[in-house]
Design a protein around this motif. Structure first.
Motif, PDB file in Angstrom:
ATOM      1  N   SER A  91      60.813  23.786 108.703  1.00 17.19           N
ATOM      2  CA  SER A  91      61.721  24.856 108.548  1.00 17.19           C
ATOM      3  C   SER A  91      61.042  26.373 108.526  1.00 17.19           C
ATOM      4  CB  SER A  91      62.388  24.703 107.288  1.00 17.19           C
ATOM      5  OG  SER A  91      63.069  25.836 106.840  1.00 17.19           O
ATOM      6  N   LYS A  92      60.136  26.653 107.729  1.00 14.30           N
ATOM      7  CA  LYS A  92      59.965  28.089 107.760  1.00 14.30           C
ATOM      8  C   LYS A  92      59.561  28.840 108.926  1.00 14.30           C
ATOM      9  CE  LYS A  92      58.161  28.339 103.164  1.00 14.30           C
ATOM     10  NZ  LYS A  92      58.211  26.827 102.481  1.00 14.30           N
ATOM     11  N   GLY A  93      58.795  28.265 109.720  1.00 11.27           N
ATOM     12  CA  GLY A  93      58.542  29.045 111.233  1.00 11.27           C
ATOM     13  C   GLY A  93      59.580  28.898 112.075  1.00 11.27           C
ATOM     14  N   SER A 150      52.610  18.542  94.762  1.00 12.61           N
ATOM     15  CA  SER A 150      53.297  18.694  96.017  1.00 12.61           C
ATOM     16  C   SER A 150      54.399  19.713  95.824  1.00 12.61           C
ATOM     17  CB  SER A 150      54.013  17.361  96.550  1.00 12.61           C
ATOM     18  OG  SER A 150      54.934  17.089  95.260  1.00 12.61           O
ATOM     19  N   PHE A 151      55.112  20.316  96.849  1.00 12.94           N
ATOM     20  CA  PHE A 151      56.143  21.076  96.764  1.00 12.94           C
ATOM     21  C   PHE A 151      57.156  20.765  98.107  1.00 12.94           C
ATOM     22  CE2 PHE A 151      59.034  24.726  97.570  1.00 12.94           C
ATOM     23  CZ  PHE A 151      59.413  24.790  95.984  1.00 12.94           C
ATOM     24  N   HIS A 152      58.349  19.973  97.570  1.00 12.57           N
ATOM     25  CA  HIS A 152      59.439  19.870  98.728  1.00 12.57           C
ATOM     26  C   HIS A 152      60.631  20.538  98.536  1.00 12.57           C
ATOM     27  CE1 HIS A 152      56.573  16.801  99.982  1.00 12.57           C
ATOM     28  NE2 HIS A 152      56.354  16.489  98.800  1.00 12.57           N
ATOM     29  N   GLY A 153      60.769  21.397  97.325  1.00  9.48           N
ATOM     30  CA  GLY A 153      62.022  22.221  97.662  1.00  9.48           C
ATOM     31  C   GLY A 153      62.780  22.166  96.317  1.00  9.48           C
ATOM     32  N   ARG A 154      63.910  22.734  95.883  1.00  7.34           N
ATOM     33  CA  ARG A 154      64.400  22.787  94.383  1.00  7.34           C
ATOM     34  C   ARG A 154      65.704  22.181  94.176  1.00  7.34           C
ATOM     35  NH1 ARG A 154      61.381  26.551  91.384  1.00  7.34           N
ATOM     36  NH2 ARG A 154      60.187  28.126  92.807  1.00  7.34           N
ATOM     37  N   LEU A 181      54.583  13.188 102.114  1.00  6.85           N
ATOM     38  CA  LEU A 181      53.629  14.297 101.531  1.00  6.85           C
ATOM     39  C   LEU A 181      53.323  15.258 102.443  1.00  6.85           C
ATOM     40  CD1 LEU A 181      50.211  12.572 102.631  1.00  6.85           C
ATOM     41  CD2 LEU A 181      52.326  11.518 103.149  1.00  6.85           C
ATOM     42  N   GLU A 182      52.830  16.411 102.155  1.00  9.72           N
ATOM     43  CA  GLU A 182      52.666  17.873 102.939  1.00  9.72           C
ATOM     44  C   GLU A 182      51.198  17.119 103.748  1.00  9.72           C
ATOM     45  OE1 GLU A 182      53.361  21.394 100.328  1.00  9.72           O
ATOM     46  OE2 GLU A 182      53.400  19.575  98.909  1.00  9.72           O
ATOM     47  N   PRO A 183      51.142  17.543 104.734  1.00  8.93           N
ATOM     48  CA  PRO A 183      49.857  17.344 105.685  1.00  8.93           C
ATOM     49  C   PRO A 183      48.656  18.065 104.896  1.00  8.93           C
ATOM     50  CG  PRO A 183      51.211  18.103 107.409  1.00  8.93           C
ATOM     51  CD  PRO A 183      52.068  17.455 105.736  1.00  8.93           C
ATOM     52  N   ASN A 211      69.608  23.798 107.191  1.00 10.86           N
ATOM     53  CA  ASN A 211      69.550  25.384 107.243  1.00 10.86           C
ATOM     54  C   ASN A 211      68.141  25.940 106.432  1.00 10.86           C
ATOM     55  OD1 ASN A 211      72.264  25.941 108.089  1.00 10.86           O
ATOM     56  ND2 ASN A 211      72.448  24.590 106.296  1.00 10.86           N
ATOM     57  N   SER A 212      67.821  24.948 105.347  1.00  8.65           N
ATOM     58  CA  SER A 212      66.723  25.480 104.499  1.00  8.65           C
ATOM     59  C   SER A 212      65.925  24.055 104.348  1.00  8.65           C
ATOM     60  CB  SER A 212      67.194  25.736 102.992  1.00  8.65           C
ATOM     61  OG  SER A 212      67.764  24.535 102.686  1.00  8.65           O
ATOM     62  N   GLY A 213      64.550  24.520 103.963  1.00  7.14           N
ATOM     63  CA  GLY A 213      63.367  23.301 103.803  1.00  7.14           C
ATOM     64  C   GLY A 213      64.094  22.174 102.894  1.00  7.14           C
ATOM     65  N   THR A 214      64.556  22.392 101.823  1.00  6.05           N
ATOM     66  CA  THR A 214      64.998  21.537 100.934  1.00  6.05           C
ATOM     67  C   THR A 214      66.069  20.770 101.357  1.00  6.05           C
ATOM     68  OG1 THR A 214      65.213  21.302  98.242  1.00  6.05           O
ATOM     69  CG2 THR A 214      66.803  22.921  99.517  1.00  6.05           C
ATOM     70  N   GLU A 215      66.862  21.185 102.143  1.00  6.34           N
ATOM     71  CA  GLU A 215      67.696  20.551 102.874  1.00  6.34           C
ATOM     72  C   GLU A 215      67.423  19.235 103.901  1.00  6.34           C
ATOM     73  OE1 GLU A 215      71.579  22.594 104.202  1.00  6.34           O
ATOM     74  OE2 GLU A 215      70.374  24.000 103.717  1.00  6.34           O
ATOM     75  N   PHE A 218      56.251  13.233 106.381  1.00  8.19           N
ATOM     76  CA  PHE A 218      55.485  14.492 106.440  1.00  8.19           C
ATOM     77  C   PHE A 218      56.461  15.682 105.991  1.00  8.19           C
ATOM     78  CE2 PHE A 218      50.951  13.708 108.366  1.00  8.19           C
ATOM     79  CZ  PHE A 218      50.706  12.740 107.509  1.00  8.19           C
ATOM     80  N   ASP A 219      56.050  16.465 105.028  1.00  9.72           N
ATOM     81  CA  ASP A 219      56.557  17.566 105.148  1.00  9.72           C
ATOM     82  C   ASP A 219      55.944  18.662 105.653  1.00  9.72           C
ATOM     83  OD1 ASP A 219      57.860  20.042 104.235  1.00  9.72           O
ATOM     84  OD2 ASP A 219      57.914  19.555 102.162  1.00  9.72           O
ATOM     85  N   GLU A 220      56.556  19.151 106.918  1.00 10.93           N
ATOM     86  CA  GLU A 220      55.730  20.196 107.573  1.00 10.93           C
ATOM     87  C   GLU A 220      56.532  21.428 107.499  1.00 10.93           C
ATOM     88  OE1 GLU A 220      53.059  20.036 110.207  1.00 10.93           O
ATOM     89  OE2 GLU A 220      52.821  18.081 110.592  1.00 10.93           O
ATOM     90  N   ILE A 221      57.297  21.734 106.333  1.00 10.81           N
ATOM     91  CA  ILE A 221      57.895  22.857 106.393  1.00 10.81           C
ATOM     92  C   ILE A 221      57.224  24.310 106.276  1.00 10.81           C
ATOM     93  CG2 ILE A 221      59.401  24.224 104.648  1.00 10.81           C
ATOM     94  CD1 ILE A 221      60.737  21.310 104.004  1.00 10.81           C
ATOM     95  N   GLN A 222      55.998  24.028 105.735  1.00  8.51           N
ATOM     96  CA  GLN A 222      55.094  25.027 105.806  1.00  8.51           C
ATOM     97  C   GLN A 222      53.943  25.040 106.851  1.00  8.51           C
ATOM     98  OE1 GLN A 222      52.243  27.097 102.380  1.00  8.51           O
ATOM     99  NE2 GLN A 222      54.207  26.698 101.821  1.00  8.51           N
ATOM    100  N   THR A 223      53.669  23.855 107.333  1.00  8.99           N
ATOM    101  CA  THR A 223      52.355  23.605 108.115  1.00  8.99           C
ATOM    102  C   THR A 223      53.061  23.561 109.669  1.00  8.99           C
ATOM    103  OG1 THR A 223      52.511  21.245 107.834  1.00  8.99           O
ATOM    104  CG2 THR A 223      51.137  22.339 106.356  1.00  8.99           C
TER     105      THR A 223
HETATM  106  C1  LIG Z   1      58.758  26.051 101.174  1.00  8.43           C
HETATM  107  C2  LIG Z   1      58.773  24.860 101.281  1.00  8.43           C
HETATM  108  C3  LIG Z   1      60.081  23.968 100.918  1.00  8.43           C
HETATM  109  C4  LIG Z   1      61.319  24.470 100.569  1.00  8.43           C
HETATM  110  O1  LIG Z   1      61.833  25.187 101.628  1.00  8.43           O
HETATM  111  P1  LIG Z   1      63.372  26.042 101.141  1.00  8.43           P
HETATM  112  O2  LIG Z   1      63.773  26.682 102.397  1.00  8.43           O
HETATM  113  O3  LIG Z   1      62.988  26.970 100.216  1.00  8.43           O
HETATM  114  O4  LIG Z   1      64.252  25.020 100.455  1.00  8.43           O
HETATM  115  C5  LIG Z   1      59.798  22.569 101.149  1.00  8.43           C
HETATM  116  N1  LIG Z   1      58.483  22.211 101.509  1.00  8.43           N
HETATM  117  C6  LIG Z   1      57.693  22.874 101.730  1.00  8.43           C
HETATM  118  C7  LIG Z   1      56.317  21.997 102.032  1.00  8.43           C
HETATM  119  C8  LIG Z   1      57.555  24.114 101.571  1.00  8.43           C
HETATM  120  O5  LIG Z   1      56.399  24.850 101.876  1.00  8.43           O
END
Ligand SMILES: *Cc1c(COP(=O)(O)O)cnc(C)c1O
Length: 395
Positions: A248-250, A134-138, A186-188, A103-107, A219-224
């Motif tokens: 996730s995001k989009g 990097s940012f991968h979630g909380r 890693l995020e690309p 349901n969410s990026g971090t998951e 690859f964490d493509e949650i944003q990209t």
């Molecule tokens: C936003 C983001 C996350 C976390 O997503 P959440 O839905 O807030 O858990 C993880 N990785 C990347 C690259 C993000 O941009």
């Protein structure tokens, strides 16, 4: 509904985990938001990168309401059509493999980390190399992979086995690698870290090394992902295919949904019962995800990203040359950063006053993630407001 009353209720009843400022928003349409007094804003950061089709895209709201009337949720031990159909769309647009929904990026990141741990279990390999900034979630697993002291410090000790390399440096990765390493994540293009890009050669070297040593490239493509950078997934710019990637995001254009995509070769690592999500992959979420793919294709969203990428690039190049307070402009597709020589925390409230929503990250970096279907003229209008605000504040 008075804005002041709502803000008082926030103060009394909502945990103060976010800094909130500005008006109370009540409506969105495309790249516009309206506040409770009826004032209109241009949104260059819709839903923190979530709103790839802008706010309340008519096809998304329609499919949501139709599907909500039909079937909202059933558990994952029963079949419904849309999870399989959405998985097929994701695979058609990436590479042969299989998908897990959450349901969410971090998951989605947690699922990737667990898959990596399970994959390494037999050989006793468990270490994961992650990247500085990097940012991968909380959640605690994803947070352990998020190599930023500001997010990690209050919660230590975190999950063990994470090693931190410098993004973009293959040598730095090699220094963090050892025979217990099972994966690199890693995020690309680093998003929250300030829209940091790396050379194609870096990804090619990493890919080759990971294949040779049987390490998972995640690859964490949650944003990209989902067209943000001008291709459906950012890895497609670099001539590499990760073994796992998260989106996730989009994917739900505002509706919560996420996915872990796993290359065929690794798609048997997680077997029945090893991982799960109660809400993951519901009929409602997946139906929306399918419609997002349809809209991206039918409304030629990727072409619009390409056109507007050039517009932002030219605009930023021009103002970078014009103003000394701008250090650098960088980005890809509709994911852009304007790095200042001074702090940018005052830019968000000032832009808001001028009717523009932007983001400031890492103190000096203005980040823009406009809707991928934004009009060129509206994009330009917003950029002009940004220039006006910057010259007012920074000159
Ligand atoms: C936003 C983001 C996350 C976390 O997503 P959440 O839905 O807030 O858990 C993880 N990785 C990347 C690259 C993000 O941009």
């Amino acid at each position: 509904m008075r804005a002041g009353v709502i803000k008082t209720l926030f103060k009394r009843f909502v945990l103060p985990t976010y800094r909130r400022e500005g008006p109370v928003f009540v409506k969105g349409k495309g790249s516009f938001l309206w506040d409770s007094s009826g004032r209109k804003y241009i949104d260059f950061f819709p839903g923190w990168g979530v709103g790839i089709l802008g706010h309340s895209h008519p096809r998304i709201t329609k499919i949501l309401s139709n599907q909500a009337k039909q079937l909202i949720h059933i558990p994952n031990n029963l079949y419904h059509p849309y999870q399989a159909l959405l998985a097929e769309r994701i695979i058609e647009n990436s590479f042969p493999g299989r998908v897990f929904f959450a349901n969410s990026g971090t998951e989605a990141v947690e699922a990737a980390l667990k898959l990596a741990r399970a994959f390494g279990k037999r050989e006793g390999r468990y270490k994961i190399v992650t990247m500085k900034n990097s940012f991968h979630g909380r959640t605690l697993g994803s947070l352990s992979a998020t190599a930023q002291p500001v997010y990690q410090s209050p919660f230590r000790p975190l999950l063990s086995g994470f090693k931190v390399a410098k993004f973009g440096s293959f040598d730095s990765f090699l220094r963090q690698f050892d025979k217990k390493t099972i994966a690199v994540i890693l995020e690309p293009i680093q998003g929250e870290g300030g829209v940091n890009l790396a050379a194609k050669d870096y990804f090619l070297k990493l890919r080759k090394f990971c294949s040779f040593h049987n390490i998972l490239m995640i690859f964490d493509e949650i944003q990209t992902g989902m067209g943000r950078t001008g291709k459906m997934f950012a890895f497609q710019h670099y001539g590499v295919k990760p073994d796992l990637f998260t989106i996730s995001k989009g994917l739900g254009a505002g509706f919560p949904i996420s996915a872990l995509v796993v290359k065929k070769k690794f798609s048997q690592v997680l077997s029945a019962g090893m991982h799960a999500s109660t809400f993951g992959g519901s009929p409602l979420a997946c139906r929306v995800g399918i419609e997002v793919f349809n809209v991206i294709k039918q409304e030629k969203i990727l072409e619009n990203v390409k056109r507007n990428e050039n517009l932002i690039k030219d605009f930023f190049q021009r103002i970078r040359q014009k103003y000394d307070f701008i250090k650098e402009a960088r980005g890809k597709g509709l994911m852009w950063a304007l790095e200042l020589r001074t702090e940018c925390e005052d830019v968000f409230p000032e832009a808001l006053k001028e009717g523009l929503i932007i983001n400031c990250t890492h103190k000096r970096i203005i980040r823009l993630l406009p809707a991928l279907n934004i009009d060129a003229s509206l994009l330009l209008a917003g950029l002009e407001i940004l220039e006006k605000v910057l010259t007012k504040l920074k000159r």
